[in-house]
Enzyme design. Structure first.
Site, PDB file in Angstrom:
ATOM      1  N   LYS A  42     -24.784 -12.482  -1.563  1.00 16.94           N
ATOM      2  CA  LYS A  42     -25.610 -13.539  -2.147  1.00 16.94           C
ATOM      3  C   LYS A  42     -26.931 -13.861  -1.777  1.00 16.94           C
ATOM      4  CE  LYS A  42     -23.143 -14.723  -4.655  1.00 16.94           C
ATOM      5  NZ  LYS A  42     -22.716 -13.922  -5.733  1.00 16.94           N
ATOM      6  N   HIS A 103     -23.381  -4.188   1.462  1.00 18.06           N
ATOM      7  CA  HIS A 103     -23.553  -5.332   1.927  1.00 18.06           C
ATOM      8  C   HIS A 103     -23.096  -5.346   3.494  1.00 18.06           C
ATOM      9  CE1 HIS A 103     -24.045  -7.817  -1.395  1.00 18.06           C
ATOM     10  NE2 HIS A 103     -22.765  -7.804  -1.721  1.00 18.06           N
ATOM     11  N   SER A 133     -24.326 -20.457  -1.736  1.00 15.28           N
ATOM     12  CA  SER A 133     -24.141 -19.398  -2.889  1.00 15.28           C
ATOM     13  C   SER A 133     -22.686 -18.728  -2.522  1.00 15.28           C
ATOM     14  CB  SER A 133     -25.194 -18.444  -2.920  1.00 15.28           C
ATOM     15  OG  SER A 133     -25.123 -17.562  -4.051  1.00 15.28           O
ATOM     16  N   MET A 251     -24.163 -15.803 -12.126  1.00 15.75           N
ATOM     17  CA  MET A 251     -25.724 -16.327 -11.861  1.00 15.75           C
ATOM     18  C   MET A 251     -25.648 -17.862 -12.004  1.00 15.75           C
ATOM     19  SD  MET A 251     -27.659 -13.804 -12.081  1.00 15.75           S
ATOM     20  CE  MET A 251     -27.202 -12.203 -12.406  1.00 15.75           C
TER      21      MET A 251
HETATM   22  P1  A3P Z   1     -26.892 -19.079  -6.576  1.00 15.04           P
HETATM   23  O1  A3P Z   1     -25.462 -18.809  -6.375  1.00 15.04           O
HETATM   24  O2  A3P Z   1     -27.637 -19.941  -5.521  1.00 15.04           O
HETATM   25  O3  A3P Z   1     -27.345 -19.251  -7.831  1.00 15.04           O
HETATM   26  P2  A3P Z   1     -26.217 -11.466  -5.213  1.00 15.04           P
HETATM   27  O4  A3P Z   1     -26.940 -10.885  -6.114  1.00 15.04           O
HETATM   28  O5  A3P Z   1     -26.766 -11.090  -3.728  1.00 15.04           O
HETATM   29  O6  A3P Z   1     -24.558 -11.729  -5.243  1.00 15.04           O
HETATM   30  O7  A3P Z   1     -26.720 -13.165  -5.072  1.00 15.04           O
HETATM   31  C1  A3P Z   1     -26.415 -14.032  -6.011  1.00 15.04           C
HETATM   32  C2  A3P Z   1     -27.500 -15.077  -6.070  1.00 15.04           C
HETATM   33  O8  A3P Z   1     -28.773 -14.661  -6.625  1.00 15.04           O
HETATM   34  C3  A3P Z   1     -27.003 -16.265  -7.046  1.00 15.04           C
HETATM   35  O9  A3P Z   1     -27.596 -17.458  -6.199  1.00 15.04           O
HETATM   36  C4  A3P Z   1     -27.633 -15.937  -8.221  1.00 15.04           C
HETATM   37  O10 A3P Z   1     -27.902 -16.992  -9.189  1.00 15.04           O
HETATM   38  C5  A3P Z   1     -29.170 -15.409  -7.515  1.00 15.04           C
HETATM   39  N1  A3P Z   1     -29.825 -14.542  -8.547  1.00 15.04           N
HETATM   40  C6  A3P Z   1     -29.387 -13.658  -9.119  1.00 15.04           C
HETATM   41  N2  A3P Z   1     -30.606 -13.071 -10.065  1.00 15.04           N
HETATM   42  C7  A3P Z   1     -31.563 -14.021  -9.853  1.00 15.04           C
HETATM   43  C8  A3P Z   1     -32.808 -14.222 -10.379  1.00 15.04           C
HETATM   44  N3  A3P Z   1     -33.228 -13.116 -11.148  1.00 15.04           N
HETATM   45  N4  A3P Z   1     -33.539 -14.896  -9.903  1.00 15.04           N
HETATM   46  C9  A3P Z   1     -33.205 -15.664  -8.811  1.00 15.04           C
HETATM   47  N5  A3P Z   1     -31.814 -15.868  -8.293  1.00 15.04           N
HETATM   48  C10 A3P Z   1     -31.362 -14.885  -8.770  1.00 15.04           C
END
Ligand code: A3P
Length: 290
Positions: A42, A103, A133, A251
């Site tokens: 996340k 991860h 998150s 997202m």
């Molecule tokens: P939130 O839960 O705070 O919205 P991962 O890809 O490591 O699983 O992380 C997911 C987190 O990154 C989520 O955070 C998601 O919304 C955010 N995320 C994914 N794409 C993004 C983007 N283009 N810009 C900003 N945040 C993004």
């Protein structure tokens, strides 16, 4: 359905199908041209995967539409079961350079990545937003243990009892190795503050040189708003009995500082005291903690 207890591998709690396939994962041999994207869950993994894929394809969105993210950019430690496709199986049918996601904490990354000097991008996100998150993700992701109530989740996070272990050890582990291993260490907050600057930083690290116009396109295509609607990037390919988007979308918000909507002042104080103890040995420039 899949919410099995975590199993430790060298002291790190992992999903049990990962722990059960550990020998295969540890023996994995990447191609020297493969690119590793490493994160605590996340922290901005999917975002960075999308940026790197577009950079490798000169900003051509059609190239990134050839498959949804877990198939296009394999998840190293998923060997079984479905529905997220096995990363190691997928890679057998892909030509290098492959964009490999992990991860795993630094010490559990298969050693062949370092022997082969693979380019490695680490993305770190401030602890509180990362935890918020992860909490919402654990609510919607039926392959990981139930998060339980928020109050108890904070304690589990602080004790490193979530899948992939301690956030503190994770961010410190890669930080300490970044120079020796030539790891590009990025921060989610920097990416939000100035995405173009960070896209250019990744481009240079990958020894690429793209036009200003292409860079602008990549910044646009990897904005939260566009990626949220992009079925090739938003994990909507995963069936709802596994990722239940009605509980919380993958997202979700994509913001810095959402922790303020979750932590009470008391929780924040208790967290900060513990944080200072765990993080004082290093000076990682995290922002937005206060
Ligand atoms: P939130 O839960 O705070 O919205 P991962 O890809 O490591 O699983 O992380 C997911 C987190 O990154 C989520 O955070 C998601 O919304 C955010 N995320 C994914 N794409 C993004 C983007 N283009 N810009 C900003 N945040 C993004």
């Amino acid at each position: 359905l899949y919410r099995f207890p975590l199993l430790p591998v060298r002291g790190i709690p992992l999903m049990n199908h990962i722990a059960n396939s550990w020998d295969t994962i540890w023996a994995f041999r990447p191609d020297p041209s493969d690119i590793l994207i490493a994160t605590y869950p996340k922290a901005g993994t999917t975002w960075t995967q999308e940026i790197v894929d577009l950079l490798l394809h000169n900003g051509d969105a059609d190239a990134c539409k050839r498959a949804p993210t877990p198939a296009r950019s394999p998840f190293l430690e998923i060997v079984s079961p479905p529905p997220i496709p096995s990363g190691i199986d997928l890679m057998k049918n892909m030509d290098p350079p492959r964009i490999i996601k992990t991860h795993l904490p630094f010490q559990l990354v298969p050693p062949a990545f370092w022997e082969n000097k693979c380019k490695t991008i680490y993305v770190a996100r401030n602890a509180k937003d990362n935890m918020v998150s992860y909490y919402h993700f654990d609510c919607m992701n039926k392959t990981q243990p139930e998060p339980g109530p928020w109050e108890g989740y904070i304690s589990k996070f602080m004790r490193g009892e979530l899948a992939w272990g301690s956030w503190y050890d994770h961010v410190k582990g890669y930080w300490k190795e970044r120079e020796k291993r030539n790891i590009l260490y990025l921060f989610y907050e920097d990416m939000k503050e100035n995405p173009r600057r960070e896209v250019e930083r990744i481009m240079k690290y990958l020894d690429l040189s793209l036009s200003d116009e292409v860079i602008s396109r990549i910044v646009e295509l990897t904005s939260f708003e566009i990626m949220k609607e992009n079925p090739m990037a938003n994990y909507s390919c995963i069936p709802t009995h596994v990722f239940d988007n009605s509980v919380s979308p993958f997202m979700r918000k994509g913001q810095v500082g959402d922790w303020r909507n979750h932590f009470t002042p008391e929780q924040s104080k208790m967290f900060a005291e513990d944080y200072d103890k765990k993080m004082k040995e290093v000076n990682i420039p995290f922002r937005t903690l206060i």
